[in-house]
Design a protein around this motif. Sequence first.
Motif, mmCIF file in Angstrom:
data_model
loop_
_atom_site.group_PDB
_atom_site.id
_atom_site.type_symbol
_atom_site.label_atom_id
_atom_site.label_comp_id
_atom_site.label_asym_id
_atom_site.label_seq_id
_atom_site.Cartn_x
_atom_site.Cartn_y
_atom_site.Cartn_z
ATOM 1 N N CYS A 70 42.348 16.734 1.023
ATOM 2 C CA CYS A 70 42.784 17.847 0.543
ATOM 3 C C CYS A 70 43.663 19.020 1.750
ATOM 4 O O CYS A 70 44.279 20.112 1.009
ATOM 5 C CB CYS A 70 41.372 18.695 -0.125
ATOM 6 N N ARG A 71 43.209 19.085 2.890
ATOM 7 C CA ARG A 71 44.275 20.153 3.802
ATOM 8 C C ARG A 71 45.284 19.572 3.244
ATOM 9 O O ARG A 71 46.133 20.348 4.403
ATOM 10 C CB ARG A 71 43.378 19.239 4.983
ATOM 11 N N GLU A 72 45.710 18.065 3.298
ATOM 12 C CA GLU A 72 46.656 18.214 4.002
ATOM 13 C C GLU A 72 48.112 18.551 2.732
ATOM 14 O O GLU A 72 48.999 19.587 3.066
ATOM 15 C CB GLU A 72 46.933 16.714 4.089
ATOM 16 N N ARG A 73 47.596 18.721 1.919
ATOM 17 C CA ARG A 73 48.073 19.183 0.363
ATOM 18 C C ARG A 73 48.011 20.718 0.539
ATOM 19 O O ARG A 73 48.286 21.492 -0.166
ATOM 20 C CB ARG A 73 47.961 18.661 -0.647
ATOM 21 N N GLY A 74 47.377 21.522 1.418
ATOM 22 C CA GLY A 74 47.179 22.558 1.055
ATOM 23 C C GLY A 74 45.986 23.308 0.664
ATOM 24 O O GLY A 74 46.299 24.279 -0.372
ATOM 25 N N TRP A 75 45.296 22.676 -0.313
ATOM 26 C CA TRP A 75 44.472 22.829 -1.604
ATOM 27 C C TRP A 75 42.726 23.568 -0.811
ATOM 28 O O TRP A 75 42.264 23.606 -0.140
ATOM 29 C CB TRP A 75 43.197 21.976 -2.212
ATOM 30 N N HIS A 76 43.300 24.895 -1.972
ATOM 31 C CA HIS A 76 41.914 25.188 -1.425
ATOM 32 C C HIS A 76 41.356 25.962 -3.345
ATOM 33 O O HIS A 76 42.248 26.443 -4.061
ATOM 34 C CB HIS A 76 41.779 26.648 -0.301
ATOM 35 N N SER A 77 40.073 26.157 -3.240
ATOM 36 C CA SER A 77 39.656 26.955 -4.792
ATOM 37 C C SER A 77 39.724 27.691 -5.137
ATOM 38 O O SER A 77 38.809 28.559 -4.793
ATOM 39 C CB SER A 77 38.697 25.547 -4.981
ATOM 40 N N ASP A 78 40.648 28.720 -6.037
ATOM 41 C CA ASP A 78 40.316 29.882 -6.057
ATOM 42 C C ASP A 78 40.524 29.757 -7.636
ATOM 43 O O ASP A 78 40.294 31.549 -8.060
ATOM 44 C CB ASP A 78 41.529 30.774 -4.880
ATOM 45 N N ALA A 79 40.084 29.070 -8.131
ATOM 46 C CA ALA A 79 40.332 28.953 -9.698
ATOM 47 C C ALA A 79 39.680 29.318 -10.600
ATOM 48 O O ALA A 79 37.870 29.330 -9.982
ATOM 49 C CB ALA A 79 40.714 28.176 -10.339
ATOM 50 N N ASP A 81 37.985 28.205 -13.249
ATOM 51 C CA ASP A 81 37.549 27.388 -13.773
ATOM 52 C C ASP A 81 37.913 25.828 -12.734
ATOM 53 O O ASP A 81 38.057 26.167 -12.197
ATOM 54 C CB ASP A 81 38.731 26.777 -14.852
ATOM 55 N N HIS A 82 36.610 24.816 -13.492
ATOM 56 C CA HIS A 82 36.934 24.000 -12.837
ATOM 57 C C HIS A 82 38.082 22.835 -12.167
ATOM 58 O O HIS A 82 37.906 22.077 -13.143
ATOM 59 C CB HIS A 82 35.269 23.054 -12.069
ATOM 60 N N ASP A 83 38.337 22.802 -11.299
ATOM 61 C CA ASP A 83 40.215 22.042 -11.153
ATOM 62 C C ASP A 83 39.534 20.305 -10.668
ATOM 63 O O ASP A 83 38.130 20.232 -10.932
ATOM 64 C CB ASP A 83 40.379 22.474 -9.586
ATOM 65 N N TRP A 84 40.742 19.737 -10.666
ATOM 66 C CA TRP A 84 39.849 18.208 -10.609
ATOM 67 C C TRP A 84 39.831 18.195 -8.948
ATOM 68 O O TRP A 84 38.956 17.615 -9.023
ATOM 69 C CB TRP A 84 41.439 17.422 -10.769
ATOM 70 N N GLU A 85 40.053 18.583 -7.879
ATOM 71 C CA GLU A 85 39.160 18.770 -6.583
ATOM 72 C C GLU A 85 37.728 19.259 -6.810
ATOM 73 O O GLU A 85 36.644 18.996 -5.811
ATOM 74 C CB GLU A 85 39.972 19.565 -5.590
ATOM 75 N N THR A 86 37.709 20.354 -7.056
ATOM 76 C CA THR A 86 36.122 20.830 -7.680
ATOM 77 C C THR A 86 34.836 19.596 -8.297
ATOM 78 O O THR A 86 33.949 19.346 -7.846
ATOM 79 C CB THR A 86 36.440 22.348 -7.973
ATOM 80 N N LEU A 87 35.637 19.656 -9.171
ATOM 81 C CA LEU A 87 34.898 18.242 -9.674
ATOM 82 C C LEU A 87 34.269 16.987 -9.177
ATOM 83 O O LEU A 87 33.687 16.663 -9.515
ATOM 84 C CB LEU A 87 35.899 18.369 -11.673
ATOM 85 N N ARG A 88 35.252 16.860 -8.509
ATOM 86 C CA ARG A 88 35.490 15.894 -7.218
ATOM 87 C C ARG A 88 34.293 15.898 -6.421
ATOM 88 O O ARG A 88 33.215 14.902 -5.961
ATOM 89 C CB ARG A 88 36.763 14.731 -6.539
ATOM 90 N N LEU A 89 34.329 16.950 -5.490
ATOM 91 C CA LEU A 89 33.642 17.410 -4.967
ATOM 92 C C LEU A 89 32.166 17.152 -5.238
ATOM 93 O O LEU A 89 30.624 17.092 -4.651
ATOM 94 C CB LEU A 89 33.704 18.971 -4.434
ATOM 95 N N LEU A 90 32.006 18.322 -7.002
ATOM 96 C CA LEU A 90 30.379 18.414 -7.275
ATOM 97 C C LEU A 90 29.563 16.447 -7.887
ATOM 98 O O LEU A 90 29.157 16.354 -7.537
ATOM 99 C CB LEU A 90 30.775 19.051 -9.298
ATOM 100 N N ALA A 91 31.073 16.005 -7.897
ATOM 101 C CA ALA A 91 29.783 14.277 -8.054
ATOM 102 C C ALA A 91 30.028 13.795 -6.466
ATOM 103 O O ALA A 91 28.751 13.469 -7.069
ATOM 104 C CB ALA A 91 31.300 13.797 -8.284
#
Length: 103
Positions: A70-79, A81-91
């Motif tokens: 996630c860091r390498e892709r520069g992802w951060h959750s500011d959406a 809705d639940h994006d793919w990464e946030t759903l993965r983290l919730l799981a």
Amino acid sequence: MRRGFFVDCPLARLTHDFGSFGLLEEPSAPGLTAEVDQHAAGIRDSIEQDGVRLSRRSLAYYLTGFLDGCRERGWHSDAVDHDWETLRLLAICRMARERGFVR
């Protein structure tokens, strides 16, 4: 405290953080529950495909690798809705709680 349980474990930190925002409460939308279930199955399959048992350690290693990606892709959750990464983290958090890897 159980042997092998570390308060500083990334699983414990993440689960605590998600819990403080109320994200680990039972989702009211059945679709969201199903999505988290699918992510949990994918995580379990990914860990166990090489003959590794799902444990606190293997889930923590998975989490570390996932967050690195996630860091390498520069992802951060500011959406909103639940994006793919946030759903993965919730799981990951839900699996850690259900299996007793974190309290």
